[in-house]
Scaffold this active site. Structure first.
Site, PDB file in Angstrom:
ATOM      1  N   GLY A 122      23.381  19.296  29.290  1.00  0.00           N
ATOM      2  CA  GLY A 122      23.203  17.947  28.880  1.00  0.00           C
ATOM      3  C   GLY A 122      24.562  17.225  29.365  1.00  0.00           C
ATOM      4  O   GLY A 122      25.266  16.329  28.357  1.00  0.00           O
ATOM      5  N   SER A 146      25.249  15.000  31.773  1.00  0.00           N
ATOM      6  CA  SER A 146      25.018  13.810  32.703  1.00  0.00           C
ATOM      7  C   SER A 146      25.431  12.675  31.833  1.00  0.00           C
ATOM      8  O   SER A 146      25.569  11.636  32.551  1.00  0.00           O
ATOM      9  CB  SER A 146      23.379  13.733  33.155  1.00  0.00           C
ATOM     10  OG  SER A 146      22.745  13.885  32.241  1.00  0.00           O
ATOM     11  N   ASN A 185      25.143  21.531  24.218  1.00  0.00           N
ATOM     12  CA  ASN A 185      25.287  20.200  23.979  1.00  0.00           C
ATOM     13  C   ASN A 185      23.954  19.288  24.133  1.00  0.00           C
ATOM     14  O   ASN A 185      23.611  18.327  23.472  1.00  0.00           O
ATOM     15  CB  ASN A 185      26.527  19.271  24.858  1.00  0.00           C
ATOM     16  CG  ASN A 185      26.256  17.847  24.605  1.00  0.00           C
ATOM     17  OD1 ASN A 185      26.816  17.215  23.712  1.00  0.00           O
ATOM     18  ND2 ASN A 185      25.651  17.135  25.965  1.00  0.00           N
ATOM     19  N   SER A 209      25.037  18.452  14.158  1.00  0.00           N
ATOM     20  CA  SER A 209      25.405  16.931  13.804  1.00  0.00           C
ATOM     21  C   SER A 209      25.625  16.835  12.442  1.00  0.00           C
ATOM     22  O   SER A 209      25.428  17.773  11.516  1.00  0.00           O
ATOM     23  CB  SER A 209      23.803  16.390  13.921  1.00  0.00           C
ATOM     24  OG  SER A 209      23.903  15.046  13.333  1.00  0.00           O
ATOM     25  N   TYR A 226      15.011  16.592  13.496  1.00  0.00           N
ATOM     26  CA  TYR A 226      16.328  16.668  14.234  1.00  0.00           C
ATOM     27  C   TYR A 226      17.246  17.369  13.214  1.00  0.00           C
ATOM     28  O   TYR A 226      17.852  18.233  13.635  1.00  0.00           O
ATOM     29  CB  TYR A 226      16.771  15.254  14.398  1.00  0.00           C
ATOM     30  CG  TYR A 226      18.106  15.113  15.098  1.00  0.00           C
ATOM     31  CD1 TYR A 226      18.376  15.086  16.294  1.00  0.00           C
ATOM     32  CD2 TYR A 226      19.066  14.817  14.558  1.00  0.00           C
ATOM     33  CE1 TYR A 226      19.402  15.345  16.889  1.00  0.00           C
ATOM     34  CE2 TYR A 226      20.355  14.469  14.900  1.00  0.00           C
ATOM     35  CZ  TYR A 226      20.603  14.796  16.373  1.00  0.00           C
ATOM     36  OH  TYR A 226      21.773  14.546  16.906  1.00  0.00           O
ATOM     37  N   VAL A 227      17.043  16.891  12.013  1.00  0.00           N
ATOM     38  CA  VAL A 227      18.100  17.631  11.228  1.00  0.00           C
ATOM     39  C   VAL A 227      17.737  19.261  10.910  1.00  0.00           C
ATOM     40  O   VAL A 227      18.570  19.787  10.892  1.00  0.00           O
ATOM     41  CB  VAL A 227      17.874  16.945   9.757  1.00  0.00           C
ATOM     42  CG1 VAL A 227      18.680  17.565   8.716  1.00  0.00           C
ATOM     43  CG2 VAL A 227      18.258  15.552   9.683  1.00  0.00           C
ATOM     44  N   ALA A 228      16.452  19.436  11.004  1.00  0.00           N
ATOM     45  CA  ALA A 228      16.051  20.826  10.702  1.00  0.00           C
ATOM     46  C   ALA A 228      16.766  21.623  12.101  1.00  0.00           C
ATOM     47  O   ALA A 228      17.160  22.840  12.029  1.00  0.00           O
ATOM     48  CB  ALA A 228      14.489  21.237  10.617  1.00  0.00           C
ATOM     49  N   LYS A 277      19.312  20.856  14.044  1.00  0.00           N
ATOM     50  CA  LYS A 277      20.760  20.720  14.041  1.00  0.00           C
ATOM     51  C   LYS A 277      21.048  21.676  12.855  1.00  0.00           C
ATOM     52  O   LYS A 277      22.356  22.316  13.019  1.00  0.00           O
ATOM     53  CB  LYS A 277      21.306  19.449  13.721  1.00  0.00           C
ATOM     54  CG  LYS A 277      21.087  18.512  14.995  1.00  0.00           C
ATOM     55  CD  LYS A 277      21.602  19.232  16.104  1.00  0.00           C
ATOM     56  CE  LYS A 277      21.691  18.247  17.543  1.00  0.00           C
ATOM     57  NZ  LYS A 277      22.263  18.902  18.687  1.00  0.00           N
TER      58      LYS A 277
HETATM   59  P1  NAP Z   1      22.463  11.322  25.022  1.00  0.00           P
HETATM   60  O1  NAP Z   1      23.446  10.238  25.502  1.00  0.00           O
HETATM   61  O2  NAP Z   1      21.138  10.908  24.720  1.00  0.00           O
HETATM   62  O3  NAP Z   1      22.361  12.427  26.341  1.00  0.00           O
HETATM   63  C1  NAP Z   1      21.636  13.627  26.232  1.00  0.00           C
HETATM   64  C2  NAP Z   1      22.042  14.754  27.254  1.00  0.00           C
HETATM   65  O4  NAP Z   1      21.150  15.850  26.999  1.00  0.00           O
HETATM   66  C3  NAP Z   1      21.723  14.058  28.623  1.00  0.00           C
HETATM   67  O5  NAP Z   1      22.533  14.682  29.499  1.00  0.00           O
HETATM   68  C4  NAP Z   1      20.374  14.559  29.093  1.00  0.00           C
HETATM   69  O6  NAP Z   1      19.992  14.892  30.145  1.00  0.00           O
HETATM   70  C5  NAP Z   1      20.382  16.068  28.197  1.00  0.00           C
HETATM   71  N1  NAP Z   1      18.969  16.485  27.929  1.00  0.00           N
HETATM   72  C6  NAP Z   1      18.426  15.954  26.851  1.00  0.00           C
HETATM   73  N2  NAP Z   1      17.264  17.065  26.745  1.00  0.00           N
HETATM   74  C7  NAP Z   1      17.366  18.056  27.673  1.00  0.00           C
HETATM   75  C8  NAP Z   1      16.634  19.371  28.104  1.00  0.00           C
HETATM   76  N3  NAP Z   1      15.508  19.324  27.395  1.00  0.00           N
HETATM   77  N4  NAP Z   1      17.393  19.775  29.127  1.00  0.00           N
HETATM   78  C9  NAP Z   1      18.409  19.647  29.658  1.00  0.00           C
HETATM   79  N5  NAP Z   1      19.220  18.517  29.191  1.00  0.00           N
HETATM   80  C10 NAP Z   1      18.658  17.767  28.463  1.00  0.00           C
HETATM   81  O7  NAP Z   1      22.950  12.072  23.755  1.00  0.00           O
HETATM   82  P2  NAP Z   1      24.307  12.254  23.130  1.00  0.00           P
HETATM   83  O8  NAP Z   1      24.319  11.022  22.143  1.00  0.00           O
HETATM   84  O9  NAP Z   1      25.463  12.385  24.153  1.00  0.00           O
HETATM   85  O10 NAP Z   1      24.140  13.558  22.265  1.00  0.00           O
HETATM   86  C11 NAP Z   1      24.584  14.869  22.994  1.00  0.00           C
HETATM   87  C12 NAP Z   1      24.508  15.939  21.733  1.00  0.00           C
HETATM   88  O11 NAP Z   1      25.204  15.511  20.563  1.00  0.00           O
HETATM   89  C13 NAP Z   1      22.986  16.035  21.320  1.00  0.00           C
HETATM   90  O12 NAP Z   1      23.003  17.578  20.876  1.00  0.00           O
HETATM   91  C14 NAP Z   1      23.077  15.220  20.080  1.00  0.00           C
HETATM   92  O13 NAP Z   1      22.134  15.729  19.136  1.00  0.00           O
HETATM   93  C15 NAP Z   1      24.499  15.455  19.511  1.00  0.00           C
HETATM   94  N6  NAP Z   1      24.735  14.513  18.646  1.00  0.00           N
HETATM   95  C16 NAP Z   1      24.893  13.180  18.859  1.00  0.00           C
HETATM   96  C17 NAP Z   1      25.485  12.052  17.881  1.00  0.00           C
HETATM   97  C18 NAP Z   1      25.306  10.705  18.289  1.00  0.00           C
HETATM   98  O14 NAP Z   1      25.743  10.095  17.358  1.00  0.00           O
HETATM   99  N7  NAP Z   1      25.374  10.294  19.531  1.00  0.00           N
HETATM  100  C19 NAP Z   1      25.690  12.667  16.729  1.00  0.00           C
HETATM  101  C20 NAP Z   1      25.551  13.945  16.344  1.00  0.00           C
HETATM  102  C21 NAP Z   1      25.252  14.821  17.350  1.00  0.00           C
HETATM  103  P3  NAP Z   1      19.357  13.634  31.023  1.00  0.00           P
HETATM  104  O15 NAP Z   1      20.446  12.451  31.429  1.00  0.00           O
HETATM  105  O16 NAP Z   1      18.738  14.078  32.347  1.00  0.00           O
HETATM  106  O17 NAP Z   1      17.978  13.019  30.239  1.00  0.00           O
END
Ligand code: NAP
Length: 247
Positions: free
Chosen positions: A12, A14, A90, A142, A155-157, A159
């Site tokens: 992930g 991108s 990620n 998370s 989601y919480v489950a 993580k």
């Molecule tokens: P994001 O901006 O939505 O980006 C998600 C990334 O994961 C994108 O690159 C997406 O690819 C990729 N992705 C999603 N599903 C996928 C799959 N099935 N196979 C391959 N790639 C996949 O999310 P983010 O906020 O950066 O979150 C990144 C991580 O941090 C996640 O695990 C999220 O749960 C965790 N997190 C985020 C926060 C927050 O506040 N943002 C807080 C706690 C934890 P595409 O671009 O091709 O869709």
């Protein structure tokens, strides 16, 4: 250049936190393969930054929920980078709803993308790491896994599952010189969180002792520490990156 000539795979990568991790690893001299699900154009732009850092960066389209695609990604990484030293799990999604309204499909999809993906990539990566007796695995959990959150039971489950997985695999792999740790980001400004309106954002900021929303770079720096030899004596740990939100 804490990671000069190391070889990393980031799922992930991108957008959002994953993209910041790719750049932070690259800025420290690491060659990187990152995956994405559908953002091919964004992935291409990231690859084009490789020269700026003097490293190799390759994007690879693969669904993290699919084990065979995880194996293909690892083979691609071994072929392009000549080995694999660092895995960052990620990739993740949300499909929020209160339990009474949450569909079975939304539960299954989130568990597959967020938790099964961590099994897929860790299992596929461990063989080369065990063979070379070196590896750093960093899982992105998370902060809500530690405190719960209404509307995010799926989601919480997922993580919280990542945390249990991290600790178990850390115990299994410690004797092979492979460290397995997790970060637990709080509220980080990315596409995943931008749906909230200003009032909701203000309410969240009030819960954060440092009084600001986190950036993807805040998380990427801690991930890079866990990917480097600076953290050799840490394994099975979960590091909140949340401005003090969950203490
Ligand atoms: P994001 O901006 O939505 O980006 C998600 C990334 O994961 C994108 O690159 C997406 O690819 C990729 N992705 C999603 N599903 C996928 C799959 N099935 N196979 C391959 N790639 C996949 O999310 P983010 O906020 O950066 O979150 C990144 C991580 O941090 C996640 O695990 C999220 O749960 C965790 N997190 C985020 C926060 C927050 O506040 N943002 C807080 C706690 C934890 P595409 O671009 O091709 O869709």
């Amino acid at each position: 250049m804490r990671l000069k000539d190391k070889r990393a795979l980031v799922t992930g990568g991108s957008r959002g936190i994953g993209k910041a991790i790719v750049f932070e690893l690259a800025a420290n001299g690491c060659n990187v393969v990152f995956t994405y699900r559908s953002s091919a154009e964004a992935a291409k732009k990231i690859e084009e930054e490789a020269d700026k850092f003097g490293v190799k960066i390759f994007g690879f389209q693969a669904d993290a929920a699919n084990f065979l695609e995880a194996e293909k990604t690892v083979n691609f990484t071994l072929e392009k980078l000549g080995g694999l030293d660092i895995l960052v799990n990620n990739a993740g999604i949300t499909k929020d709803n209160l339990l009474l309204r949450m569909s079975e499909d939304d539960f299954d999809k989130v568990i597959a993308a967020n938790l099964k993906s961590v099994f897929n990539y860790t299992k596929a990566s461990v063989k080369p790491m065990v063979g070379q007796r070196y590896g750093k695995i960093v899982n992105v959990s998370s902060v809500v896994a530690l405190i719960g959150n209404p509307g995010q039971a799926n989601y919480v489950a997922s993580k919280a599952g990542v945390i249990g997985f991290t600790k178990s695999v850390a115990k299994e792999l410690a004797s092979r010189n492979i460290n397995v740790n997790a970060v637990a980001p709080g509220y980080i400004s990315t596409d995943m969180t931008e749906k909230l309106n200003d009032k909701q954002k203000e309410a969240i900021i009030n819960l954060i002792p440092v009084k600001r929303i986190g950036t993807p770079e805040d998380v990427a720096k801690v991930v890079t520490f866990l990917a480097s030899s600076d953290s050799d004596y840490l394994t099975g740990q979960v590091i909140p990156v949340d401005g003090g939100m969950a203490m």
